[in-house]
Design an enzyme around this catalytic site. Sequence first.
Site, PDB file in Angstrom:
ATOM      1  CG  ASP A   1      -1.957   1.072   1.371  1.00  0.00           C
ATOM      2  OD1 ASP A   1      -2.438   1.293   0.252  1.00  0.00           O
ATOM      3  OD2 ASP A   1      -2.496   1.225   2.303  1.00  0.00           O
ATOM      4  CG  HIS A   2      -0.295   4.690   0.441  1.00  0.00           C
ATOM      5  ND1 HIS A   2      -0.754   5.934  -0.505  1.00  0.00           N
ATOM      6  CD2 HIS A   2      -1.309   4.249   1.134  1.00  0.00           C
ATOM      7  CE1 HIS A   2      -2.117   5.877  -0.272  1.00  0.00           C
ATOM      8  NE2 HIS A   2      -2.522   5.094   0.926  1.00  0.00           N
TER       9      HIS A   2
ATOM     10  CG  HIS B   1      -4.883   7.952   3.949  1.00  0.00           C
ATOM     11  ND1 HIS B   1      -4.567   8.890   2.821  1.00  0.00           N
ATOM     12  CD2 HIS B   1      -4.993   6.747   3.553  1.00  0.00           C
ATOM     13  CE1 HIS B   1      -4.535   7.975   1.757  1.00  0.00           C
ATOM     14  NE2 HIS B   1      -4.744   6.614   2.267  1.00  0.00           N
ATOM     15  N   GLY B   2      -7.041   8.059   7.817  1.00  0.00           N
ATOM     16  CA  GLY B   2      -6.844   7.913   9.149  1.00  0.00           C
ATOM     17  C   GLY B   2      -7.635   8.585  10.113  1.00  0.00           C
TER      18      GLY B   2
ATOM     19  N   GLY C   1      -8.962   5.711   2.278  1.00  0.00           N
ATOM     20  CA  GLY C   1      -9.344   6.636   3.374  1.00  0.00           C
ATOM     21  C   GLY C   1     -10.689   6.495   3.988  1.00  0.00           C
TER      22      GLY C   1
ATOM     23  CB  SER D   1     -11.640   4.650   8.683  1.00  0.00           C
ATOM     24  OG  SER D   1     -11.082   3.294   8.367  1.00  0.00           O
TER      25      SER D   1
ATOM     26  CG  ASN E   1      -7.144   0.836   0.068  1.00  0.00           C
ATOM     27  OD1 ASN E   1      -7.587  -0.234  -0.682  1.00  0.00           O
ATOM     28  ND2 ASN E   1      -6.131   1.428  -0.247  1.00  0.00           N
TER      29      ASN E   1
ATOM     30  CB  ALA F   1      -6.043   1.423   7.526  1.00  0.00           C
ATOM     31  CB  THR F   2      -8.343   4.359  10.631  1.00  0.00           C
ATOM     32  OG1 THR F   2      -7.571   5.090  10.050  1.00  0.00           O
ATOM     33  CG2 THR F   2      -8.659   5.492  12.019  1.00  0.00           C
TER      34      THR F   2
HETATM   35  O1  G3H Z   1      -2.833   4.508   3.851  1.00  0.00           O
HETATM   36  C1  G3H Z   1      -2.319   3.810   4.619  1.00  0.00           C
HETATM   37  C2  G3H Z   1      -2.998   3.488   5.949  1.00  0.00           C
HETATM   38  O2  G3H Z   1      -4.146   4.590   6.348  1.00  0.00           O
HETATM   39  C3  G3H Z   1      -2.298   3.011   7.088  1.00  0.00           C
HETATM   40  O3  G3H Z   1      -1.301   4.099   7.277  1.00  0.00           O
HETATM   41  O4  G3H Z   1       0.230   2.573   8.280  1.00  0.00           O
HETATM   42  O5  G3H Z   1       0.743   4.905   7.834  1.00  0.00           O
HETATM   43  O6  G3H Z   1      -0.797   4.502   9.782  1.00  0.00           O
HETATM   44  P1  G3H Z   1      -0.281   4.042   8.339  1.00  0.00           P
HETATM   45  P1  13P Z   2      -8.327   4.588   6.620  1.00  0.00           P
HETATM   46  O1  13P Z   2      -7.279   4.666   7.516  1.00  0.00           O
HETATM   47  O2  13P Z   2      -9.070   5.737   6.502  1.00  0.00           O
HETATM   48  O3  13P Z   2      -9.048   3.229   6.751  1.00  0.00           O
HETATM   49  O4  13P Z   2      -7.817   4.500   4.997  1.00  0.00           O
HETATM   50  C1  13P Z   2      -6.979   3.189   4.695  1.00  0.00           C
HETATM   51  C2  13P Z   2      -6.365   3.365   3.355  1.00  0.00           C
HETATM   52  O5  13P Z   2      -6.440   4.230   2.575  1.00  0.00           O
HETATM   53  C3  13P Z   2      -5.105   2.648   3.116  1.00  0.00           C
HETATM   54  O6  13P Z   2      -4.335   2.759   2.126  1.00  0.00           O
HETATM   55 ZN    ZN Z   3      -4.374   4.820   1.433  1.00  0.00          ZN
END
Ligand code: G3H
Ligand code: 13P
Ligand code: ZN
Length: 290
Positions: A89-90, A185-186, A214, A216, A235, A237-238
């Site tokens: 990812d990224h 994101h986040g 993003g 979440s 996607n 994550a948060t």
């Molecule tokens: O796009 C990335 C996700 O939101 C997770 O980000 O692992 O850098 O907190 P992070």
């Molecule tokens: P969130 O942290 O907002 O869920 O975003 C996840 C994301 O885009 C990971 O690439």
């Molecule tokens: Zn992302």
Amino acid sequence: MTLQNVYPWILRAQKEGWAVGAFNANTLEQVQAIVIAAQAEHAPAIIQVSRRALTYIGSDNEIQGLKYIAAIGKVAAESVTVPIALHLDHGTESEVLQAIALGFTSVMFDGDGLPFDKNLSITKRLCNTAHSLGICMEAEVGEVPKPDGKEYDESAIELTQPDEAAEFAKATDADTLAVALGSVHGLKAKTVSLDLDRLKEIRSRVTTPLVLHGSSGVSDKDIKQGVSMGLCKVNVATQLSQAFTGAVREVLRKNEELIDPRKYLVAARNAQIEIVRKRIRFLGASGKAK
Ligand code: G3H
Ligand code: 13P
Ligand code: ZN
């Protein structure tokens, strides 16, 4: 099953109006939760890792992190009968190449800080490498900010321009395209609305499957609408970290004497299984691994 290229599932999702969930992992338990949830829902799913996750997993050595997660992802995928992909990812250009060499089945080049032409030329080059090895390649046009808890200027977000998305998709042959529709994101609360008119315009000009980052922080109503309009990889994550860490906090709060990590991590893993299952169902991916 061995790790899969989930591109065929993403194409199917695009055709049928649902989305494949792509879930970020930072720990062994989070990886396990993703595949256990996918199996329980009979859904294809993507385990994905960010740069900061790799740095964490590799104890400040990203390459070591890639090696660990490549091994863990492989074992996790082989423990279930539904299709699972392992996605970077990224990534930067060099991270993408390393991930491909180490067995990831899907990669994202994040060129959001680069000028359009530079993003395009690197993406094009990486697509050639990825495709020659049967790896799914995601690219990004526009910017989904990563404020990491800091203030950010909403009005400065570079939303995806439909004509740029069309030019980029045509020139690069990326398998999937991350688009900026206002998400960030986040975010810990679902307060953001998506620019769905922009999505409609992009979709009318681009056939490449589109990705929402993003998620979440986006209202479920808008995610649902966006998925019906062509977002077919979402996607998350948060929301997962909230569930995971929330469970740890709760167990430790109830028992301050507890020292056995298995006792709080099992609660965290179970909480994450539940949230991943819920998001899979919400995205309409349940039962699609047939
Ligand atoms: O796009 C990335 C996700 O939101 C997770 O980000 O692992 O850098 O907190 P992070
Ligand atoms: P969130 O942290 O907002 O869920 O975003 C996840 C994301 O885009 C990971 O690439
Ligand atoms: Zn992302």
